[in-house]
Design an enzyme around this catalytic site. Structure first.
Site, mmCIF file in Angstrom:
data_model
loop_
_atom_site.group_PDB
_atom_site.id
_atom_site.type_symbol
_atom_site.label_atom_id
_atom_site.label_comp_id
_atom_site.label_asym_id
_atom_site.label_seq_id
_atom_site.Cartn_x
_atom_site.Cartn_y
_atom_site.Cartn_z
ATOM 1 N N ARG A 190 4.508 3.599 -6.070
ATOM 2 C CA ARG A 190 4.655 2.147 -6.290
ATOM 3 C C ARG A 190 5.852 1.845 -7.163
ATOM 4 N NH1 ARG A 190 -0.868 0.731 -8.733
ATOM 5 N NH2 ARG A 190 -0.532 2.835 -9.503
ATOM 6 N N ASN A 197 -1.474 0.134 -4.013
ATOM 7 C CA ASN A 197 -2.283 1.199 -3.432
ATOM 8 C C ASN A 197 -3.450 0.563 -2.691
ATOM 9 O OD1 ASN A 197 -0.756 3.305 -4.452
ATOM 10 N ND2 ASN A 197 -2.076 3.619 -6.233
#
Length: 98
Positions: free
Chosen positions: A24, A42
């Protein structure tokens, strides 16, 4: 005469070893460097999901980076589909897991 940049919006699902490896943050850094707006998060199924909004060439650059991933990741698949444009969205966020 200069032509306006072609804008592109995409939805991305990244499969493979992509959680617990900084994916991320890698995505956010790649997007911010390219001047792309959007978000990344996620998912409980082990994938990473993102939306990218910006200049077509910049979005392509970020997608290429995502297909490689950060050092400890292993990207098996990058599923890219068109997304609704988000003209008023600015910045790039890391969102909570869904």
């Amino acid at each position: 005469m200069r032509h306006p940049e072609r804008m592109r919006s995409v939805h991305v699902i990244v499969r493979g070893r992509v959680q617990g490896v900084g994916f991320r943050w890698f995505t956010r850094d790649a997007a911010e460097t390219a001047g792309i707006a959007g978000w990344v998060r996620n998912r409980r199924d082990g994938t990473v999901e993102a939306e990218l909004h910006g200049d077509d060439q910049a979005v392509s650059t970020v997608l290429n980076r995502l297909s490689e991933g950060p050092e400890w990741s292993n990207v098996d698949d990058l599923a890219v589909t068109d997304a609704e444009p988000a003209p008023l969205y600015a910045g790039f966020d890391i969102r909570p897991t869904v």
